[in-house]
Write an enzyme that holds these catalytic residues in place. Structure first.
Site, PDB file in Angstrom:
ATOM      1  N   HIS A 238       3.977  11.184  37.653  1.00 20.83           N
ATOM      2  CA  HIS A 238       4.752  10.464  36.631  1.00 20.83           C
ATOM      3  C   HIS A 238       4.125  10.785  35.267  1.00 20.83           C
ATOM      4  O   HIS A 238       3.981  11.946  34.931  1.00 20.83           O
ATOM      5  CB  HIS A 238       4.743   8.973  36.995  1.00 20.83           C
ATOM      6  CG  HIS A 238       5.663   8.085  36.207  1.00 20.83           C
ATOM      7  ND1 HIS A 238       6.642   8.537  35.373  1.00 20.83           N
ATOM      8  CD2 HIS A 238       5.739   6.729  36.137  1.00 20.83           C
ATOM      9  CE1 HIS A 238       7.287   7.516  34.827  1.00 20.83           C
ATOM     10  NE2 HIS A 238       6.756   6.398  35.265  1.00 20.83           N
ATOM     11  N   HIS A 285      12.304  17.023  38.180  1.00 23.58           N
ATOM     12  CA  HIS A 285      12.669  15.655  37.820  1.00 23.58           C
ATOM     13  C   HIS A 285      13.573  15.093  38.915  1.00 23.58           C
ATOM     14  O   HIS A 285      14.418  15.812  39.446  1.00 23.58           O
ATOM     15  CB  HIS A 285      13.401  15.613  36.469  1.00 23.58           C
ATOM     16  CG  HIS A 285      13.377  14.265  35.842  1.00 23.58           C
ATOM     17  ND1 HIS A 285      14.257  13.282  36.174  1.00 23.58           N
ATOM     18  CD2 HIS A 285      12.543  13.727  34.922  1.00 23.58           C
ATOM     19  CE1 HIS A 285      13.992  12.177  35.488  1.00 23.58           C
ATOM     20  NE2 HIS A 285      12.940  12.425  34.714  1.00 23.58           N
ATOM     21  N   ASP A 343       7.161  16.280  29.903  1.00 18.15           N
ATOM     22  CA  ASP A 343       5.693  16.332  29.906  1.00 18.15           C
ATOM     23  C   ASP A 343       5.163  17.732  29.650  1.00 18.15           C
ATOM     24  O   ASP A 343       4.030  17.884  29.178  1.00 18.15           O
ATOM     25  CB  ASP A 343       5.153  15.797  31.244  1.00 18.15           C
ATOM     26  CG  ASP A 343       5.388  14.304  31.366  1.00 18.15           C
ATOM     27  OD1 ASP A 343       5.691  13.837  32.475  1.00 18.15           O
ATOM     28  OD2 ASP A 343       5.287  13.607  30.338  1.00 18.15           O
TER      29      ASP A 343
END
Ligand code: SDX
Length: 402
Positions: A238, A285, A343
């Site tokens: 995450h 994702h 990210d």
């Protein structure tokens, strides 16, 4: 309403590992689809281009775009709430040894500091809307101060702005950078961090937000729910992925060397990763299968500041990280059809600005605090305890003294 009793067949039919594809609740805070991402109906590109993080945090918490006077009041409240209570600052200072030894990491320190704030907040035990909103602003204001003070301790420096929690003339993102370094950031750096906070602010029922809702759903308090959110976000699958993505790029750069960027050496490195079934951080994702709408926005901003050839730890010209990152992205897409998530560009962008890697996920917390608190407020305002079923796959019934 009687609790639903369902047959094994129905249980099997409704089971989805990791709740993939399951609608677990309703929300007005955010909508995330393959085609777009909206906060309270405002589309993410529109917000990244035209809003500031303070305006976005206001929209998430209050539900509407702030008027000029509402925004001024909100910003004033955040500035006033920046300083940390002495026990929290003293705790951060006492953690220097653990932070230096790696026993404690910034995300865990943050979690403890939030827990301590819960013991000191005058509204701590209330789940009323007005009390929750007051607590949300205090938490939002104080996370950057915790990050800054922690970085000062890690750097072996005295705490910067211990009394004020920052420079009241600086906005949220700029003050965060100032607290970490003691220098006021260049306008373009502050704006890039501001946009990254907008992009990270909210994302519907992601793992950490859903965690906060499950805790709030028992009518437990906001600080407890946020502690759960921080623990969930820390995980490398995450929020922790932004740190791990940069560490992966540093590993590739170390293994192949800067001169090999763009050559087959990087392809060979990636193939080895594929052969060992390695999860490559910053990619993939659960919801977005055709690309994360946030990633290109941050990538473009990061590459732009990297073109000024800023030198980073490791001495490579910053643009080299983006050259390498783009080659890794292309290989992931060509070989695995897997897109980067937000990210991946975050790692390269923050590294270009010289932000220490272990602070990337804490900065994610500084932003996602707005989304978490909006969801906690929404859950408390229209609550039903979240309690799904499970599918039993254990031992058949048996006698203890059989
Ligand atoms: C965030 O949910 C959100 O909204 C989160 C977030 C937010 O704003 O809150 O967007 C923020 O957390 C982004 C995700 C950050 N995490 C990472 O970058 C970690 C690496 N990514 C993977 O672990 C994975 O892609 C997840 C966790 C993001 C999604 O996991 P899923 O949906 O359970 O997907 P999966 O693991 O079942 O993968 C499906 C297939 C698998 O192949 P097979 O085993 O079926 O052959 O795709 C492969 C996976 O091996 N795969 C990857 C991969 N991601 C998926 N293979 C290599 N590297 C990867 N990163």
């Amino acid at each position: 309403m009687a609790a639903p009793t369902i047959s094994k067949e129905q249980a099997d039919a409704s089971f989805s590992k990791g709740l993939e594809g399951i609608v677990a609740g309703e929300t007005s805070v955010c909508s995330i689809e393959q085609g777009g991402l909206w906060y309270r109906g405002y589309e993410i590109h529109d917000l990244a281009l035209h809003a500031t993080f303070e305006e976005v945090a206001f929209v998430l918490l209050e539900g509407h775009k702030p008027s000029a006077s509402e925004l001024a009041r909100f910003k004033g409240e955040l500035v006033a709430e920046r300083p940390l209570p002495a026990p929290v600052t003293n705790f951060i200072e006492s953690m220097g040894g653990s932070l230096h030894s790696g026993r404690a990491v910034p995300m865990d320190i943050l979690r403890t500091c939030v827990s301590m704030l819960g013991h000191l907040d005058p509204d701590s035990q209330s789940v009323e809307q007005a009390a929750n909103l007051r607590k949300a602003k205090r938490l939002l204001a104080k996370i950057p101060t915790m990050i800054g003070h922690m970085q000062n301790v890690i750097d072996g420096k005295a705490i910067i702005e211990r009394e004020r929690g920052g420079d009241p003339t600086l906005d949220h993102a700029a003050n965060l950078l100032y607290l970490m370094t003691g220098s006021k950031p260049a306008k373009e750096y502050a704006r890039v961090v501001d946009v990254s906070l907008i992009l990270y602010a909210e994302h519907d029922f992601n793992a950490s937000t859903f965690t906060t809702r499950v805790i709030a759903g028992t009518l437990s308090d906001m600080h407890g729910a946020v502690c759960g959110g921080i623990a969930a976000l820390k995980g490398p699958l995450h929020g922790g992925a932004n740190e791990m993505a940069m560490e992966m790029l540093k590993e590739i750069m170390h293994d192949v060397g800067e001169a090999a960027i763009g050559t087959k050496a990087v392809n060979d490195w990636m193939q080895k990763a594929f052969d060992t079934k390695r999860k490559l951080m910053g990619f993939g994702h659960r919801v977005y299968k055709n690309g994360d709408h946030r990633a290109p926005i941050l990538h473009k901003l990061g590459r732009t500041i990297a073109t000024t050839d800023t030198k980073n730890p490791g001495g490579h010209a910053a643009i080299k990280w983006f050259d390498l990152g783009e080659q890794v992205q292309k290989i992931m897409l060509d070989k695995k059809n897997i897109h980067p998530n937000v990210d991946f560009p975050c790692g390269m962008t923050y590294f270009t600005m010289g932000i220490p890697v272990p602070q990337y996920t804490p900065i994610f917390v500084a932003s996602r605090m707005s989304g978490w608190c909006a969801h906690i407020i929404e859950q408390h305002a229209n609550n039903r305890i979240i309690r799904p079923l499970s599918r039993y796959i254990g031992e058949a019934p048996r006698q203890w003294n059989g």
